[in-house]
Scaffold this motif. Structure first.
Motif, PDB file in Angstrom:
ATOM      1  N   TYR A 118       0.880  -1.169   0.000  1.00 30.22           N
ATOM      2  CA  TYR A 118       0.000   0.000   0.000  1.00 30.22           C
ATOM      3  C   TYR A 118       0.922   1.224   0.000  1.00 30.22           C
ATOM      4  CZ  TYR A 118      -4.961   1.144   0.527  1.00 30.22           C
ATOM      5  OH  TYR A 118      -6.269   1.525   0.289  1.00 30.22           O
ATOM      6  N   ASN A 119       1.092   1.830  -1.156  1.00 25.14           N
ATOM      7  CA  ASN A 119       2.064   2.901  -1.329  1.00 25.14           C
ATOM      8  C   ASN A 119       1.503   4.259  -0.894  1.00 25.14           C
ATOM      9  OD1 ASN A 119       3.975   1.060  -2.420  1.00 25.14           O
ATOM     10  ND2 ASN A 119       2.916   1.143  -4.394  1.00 25.14           N
ATOM     11  N   THR A 171      13.292  -1.907   3.190  1.00 23.44           N
ATOM     12  CA  THR A 171      13.690  -1.075   2.052  1.00 23.44           C
ATOM     13  C   THR A 171      12.463  -0.389   1.456  1.00 23.44           C
ATOM     14  OG1 THR A 171      13.505  -2.902   0.469  1.00 23.44           O
ATOM     15  CG2 THR A 171      15.649  -2.566   1.518  1.00 23.44           C
ATOM     16  N   PHE A 172      12.689   0.786   0.868  1.00 24.71           N
ATOM     17  CA  PHE A 172      11.613   1.609   0.328  1.00 24.71           C
ATOM     18  C   PHE A 172      12.073   2.261  -0.962  1.00 24.71           C
ATOM     19  CE2 PHE A 172      11.517   1.450   4.874  1.00 24.71           C
ATOM     20  CZ  PHE A 172      10.186   1.323   5.231  1.00 24.71           C
ATOM     21  N   GLY A 173      11.123   2.615  -1.803  1.00 27.11           N
ATOM     22  CA  GLY A 173      11.416   3.452  -2.949  1.00 27.11           C
ATOM     23  C   GLY A 173      10.947   4.863  -2.661  1.00 27.11           C
ATOM     24  N   LEU A 174      11.713   5.852  -3.035  1.00 26.64           N
ATOM     25  CA  LEU A 174      11.319   7.254  -2.928  1.00 26.64           C
ATOM     26  C   LEU A 174      11.391   7.879  -4.318  1.00 26.64           C
ATOM     27  CD1 LEU A 174      10.824  10.066  -1.650  1.00 26.64           C
ATOM     28  CD2 LEU A 174      13.290  10.164  -1.162  1.00 26.64           C
ATOM     29  N   ASP A 181       7.134  -2.146   8.205  1.00 26.90           N
ATOM     30  CA  ASP A 181       7.673  -1.131   7.297  1.00 26.90           C
ATOM     31  C   ASP A 181       6.797   0.123   7.263  1.00 26.90           C
ATOM     32  OD1 ASP A 181       9.783  -2.761   6.753  1.00 26.90           O
ATOM     33  OD2 ASP A 181       9.441  -2.898   4.602  1.00 26.90           O
ATOM     34  N   VAL A 182       5.480  -0.071   7.318  1.00 26.15           N
ATOM     35  CA  VAL A 182       4.597   1.105   7.312  1.00 26.15           C
ATOM     36  C   VAL A 182       4.828   1.951   8.560  1.00 26.15           C
ATOM     37  CG1 VAL A 182       2.789   0.185   5.812  1.00 26.15           C
ATOM     38  CG2 VAL A 182       2.726  -0.333   8.252  1.00 26.15           C
ATOM     39  N   SER A 183       5.192   1.312   9.675  1.00 23.70           N
ATOM     40  CA  SER A 183       5.484   2.056  10.902  1.00 23.70           C
ATOM     41  C   SER A 183       6.821   2.781  10.805  1.00 23.70           C
ATOM     42  CB  SER A 183       5.491   1.115  12.106  1.00 23.70           C
ATOM     43  OG  SER A 183       4.224   0.545  12.330  1.00 23.70           O
ATOM     44  N   LEU A 184       7.832   2.106  10.233  1.00 26.63           N
ATOM     45  CA  LEU A 184       9.124   2.765  10.055  1.00 26.63           C
ATOM     46  C   LEU A 184       8.970   4.021   9.203  1.00 26.63           C
ATOM     47  CD1 LEU A 184      11.513  -0.271   9.366  1.00 26.63           C
ATOM     48  CD2 LEU A 184      11.192   0.969  11.509  1.00 26.63           C
ATOM     49  N   ALA A 214       5.805  13.899  -3.232  1.00 27.46           N
ATOM     50  CA  ALA A 214       6.778  12.818  -3.132  1.00 27.46           C
ATOM     51  C   ALA A 214       6.006  11.511  -3.047  1.00 27.46           C
ATOM     52  CB  ALA A 214       7.637  12.999  -1.886  1.00 27.46           C
ATOM     53  N   ALA A 215       6.602  10.429  -3.553  1.00 26.58           N
ATOM     54  CA  ALA A 215       5.940   9.127  -3.528  1.00 26.58           C
ATOM     55  C   ALA A 215       6.859   8.108  -2.868  1.00 26.58           C
ATOM     56  CB  ALA A 215       5.589   8.678  -4.943  1.00 26.58           C
ATOM     57  N   PHE A 216       6.249   7.188  -2.131  1.00 26.40           N
ATOM     58  CA  PHE A 216       6.994   6.118  -1.475  1.00 26.40           C
ATOM     59  C   PHE A 216       6.399   4.769  -1.883  1.00 26.40           C
ATOM     60  CE2 PHE A 216       7.617   9.796   1.213  1.00 26.40           C
ATOM     61  CZ  PHE A 216       8.966   9.726   1.554  1.00 26.40           C
ATOM     62  N   SER A 217       7.235   3.884  -2.388  1.00 22.38           N
ATOM     63  CA  SER A 217       6.822   2.503  -2.655  1.00 22.38           C
ATOM     64  C   SER A 217       7.312   1.639  -1.498  1.00 22.38           C
ATOM     65  CB  SER A 217       7.381   2.006  -3.992  1.00 22.38           C
ATOM     66  OG  SER A 217       8.800   2.065  -4.009  1.00 22.38           O
ATOM     67  N   LEU A 218       6.480   0.687  -1.087  1.00 22.84           N
ATOM     68  CA  LEU A 218       6.772  -0.124   0.091  1.00 22.84           C
ATOM     69  C   LEU A 218       6.864  -1.600  -0.246  1.00 22.84           C
ATOM     70  CD1 LEU A 218       5.211   2.532   1.228  1.00 22.84           C
ATOM     71  CD2 LEU A 218       4.962   1.165   3.303  1.00 22.84           C
ATOM     72  N   TYR A 219       7.558  -2.325   0.586  1.00 19.87           N
ATOM     73  CA  TYR A 219       7.550  -3.789   0.534  1.00 19.87           C
ATOM     74  C   TYR A 219       6.280  -4.243   1.251  1.00 19.87           C
ATOM     75  CZ  TYR A 219       9.304  -8.591   0.878  1.00 19.87           C
ATOM     76  OH  TYR A 219       9.467  -9.942   0.750  1.00 19.87           O
ATOM     77  N   PRO A 220       5.564  -5.208   0.716  1.00 24.93           N
ATOM     78  CA  PRO A 220       4.268  -5.560   1.317  1.00 24.93           C
ATOM     79  C   PRO A 220       4.386  -6.162   2.716  1.00 24.93           C
ATOM     80  CG  PRO A 220       4.844  -7.105  -0.438  1.00 24.93           C
ATOM     81  CD  PRO A 220       5.837  -5.989  -0.512  1.00 24.93           C
TER      82      PRO A 220
END
Length: 419
Positions: free
Chosen positions: A258-259, A298-301, A326-329, A372-378
């Protein structure tokens, strides 16, 4: 022990499944709902969103809207559009998307199992969304959108599902997105016994998706239970004591990321944003190559049309079931301190984009909206289980399940009495 029962389901008459079954009511905007019902008048969305039967501008929360939904549903039950099975059954429901199949057991779960937390939740609900579905369920006297439940895989149920799915399904059709949907009826007394016994031995089940529908079904059941108790007619076996669910083993499930899209902090340059992020993460520039995180932490920015791969530094990692997500980090070390997002549930500066939409959609919106956009690991199903087992809640928008369970394919009548 989990009380998971067979039931006498109503289903679309043979050959009408593709015309009737619809995506959940809340994936459509008001305009989209009207367009879909105009395109396919037999869609169950016409009942789920009955304001589509009135002039534009009609509030979906008017009494006449819920009354119309009930009249349409009961009319289709009466005219044979929906046909009820004559004896309690379980059903097997398989959905195939992009070559991957998830198969679950359709049944009724106990509202008491929800109340005593045998059925565990991992997110809060909103009162306004609950109120709408409470009125819809109560008016219709039926549950029409199943709750997505998960359980720890059990070999005997895995084997039974393989046996059942080897036979010809009672329906096989494609829904929106070229998703294949198949249904089998499980009416063998021995198979019913095996399924019920297997769930009897489970001390916990998990809501994967459908927290609002679940809470609403429970509250309708409690309201009707109170009325029956006051009348001296309550037995505990009434259908309102149970709610419609599809139960999937964990080995069948795939959670998508959920990005996030976030408005840039006022008065802060992109260079300063990146510098502050690097206090907690290492950042590797990837240019135009979109970053789809390949592992936890890890994340994408995507910032100023450039992608960066962010890796959480050891100091911020946590073994806590919630803080370690990861969503908390991202929330605790980027969105709050850098972007000023204190409450992602209510802050209008943050938007959420389901992973099913892909990174191109994330880029497009970031460019169009200057964000800005963030891609997350599920988030993993194991992490979901750990949070629920700890009696904790996940941050909002932590999981995205695909494919979505269709509404109108199975209906559980909670009025007195089933045959």
């Amino acid at each position: 022990m989990a009380d998971i029962r067979p039931f006498c389901g109503y289903r679309p008459k043979r050959g009408w499944e593709a015309r009737i079954a619809a995506l959940p009511y809340d994936v459509y905007s008001g305009v989209e709902a009207r367009e879909e019902v105009t395109r396919q008048p037999d869609s169950f969305l016409a009942i789920d969103r009955a304001e589509t039967q009135f002039p534009e501008g009609t509030s979906p929360y008017e009494d006449r809207v819920y009354e119309k939904a009930a009249a349409m549903l009961r009319g289709k039950m009466a005219d044979g559009t929906f046909v009820q099975d004559s004896a309690p059954c379980y059903y097997l429901y398989a959905q195939t998307m992009n070559g991957r199949t998830q198969t679950g057991i359709v049944a009724c779960a106990s509202i008491d199992d929800y109340l005593d937390q045998t059925i565990k939740k991992h997110e809060n609900t909103r009162a306004d969304k609950e109120a709408d579905r409470i009125r819809h369920i109560d008016a219709c006297g039926a549950q029409t959108g199943p709750i997505f439940l998960a359980y720890r895989s059990l070999p005997q149920l895995d084997g039974l599902m393989r046996e059942v799915s080897a036979a010809e399904p009672v329906c096989d059709f494609l829904s929106e997105g070229e998703i294949r949907n198949r249904v089998w009826v499980i009416d063998s007394p021995e198979r019913i016994r095996i399924i019920r016994s297997a769930f009897d031995g489970m001390d916990r089940l998990y809501i994967a998706d459908g927290h609002h529908r679940c809470a609403s079904a429970v509250k309708v059941g409690l309201k009707r239970r109170e009325a029956a108790q006051a009348a001296g007619t309550y037995t505990g076996e009434e259908e309102f004591n149970f709610f419609l669910a599809v139960l999937f083993p964990e080995n069948q499930l795939d959670i998508l990321p959920y990005n996030r899209l976030v408005s840039m902090p006022e008065g802060m340059s992109s260079a300063e944003v990146l510098r502050r992020i690097e206090e907690s993460f290492t950042a590797e520039s990837c240019g135009k190559e979109a970053v789809s995180p390949g592992r936890k932490g890890t994340f994408g920015l995507y910032l100023d049309q450039c992608w960066y791969r962010l890796t959480a530094k050891e100091a911020i990692l946590s073994a806590d079931p919630v803080d370690g997500l990861d969503v908390s980090l991202l929330q605790n070390y980027v969105l709050r301190p850098v972007f000023g997002i204190e409450d992602p549930r209510t802050d209008e500066r943050i938007a959420f984009v389901g992973g099913i939409r892909g990174l191109e959609e994330l880029e497009r919106r970031a460019d169009a909206e200057n964000r800005a956009a963030f891609s997350l690991y599920p988030t993993s199903i194991g992490e979901l289980f750990a949070v629920a087992d700890a009696g904790r809640l996940m941050p909002p928008k932590s999981t995205w399940f695909e494919p979505k369970l269709l509404s109108g394919l199975f209906i559980h009548d909670i009025e007195e009495k089933q045959p």
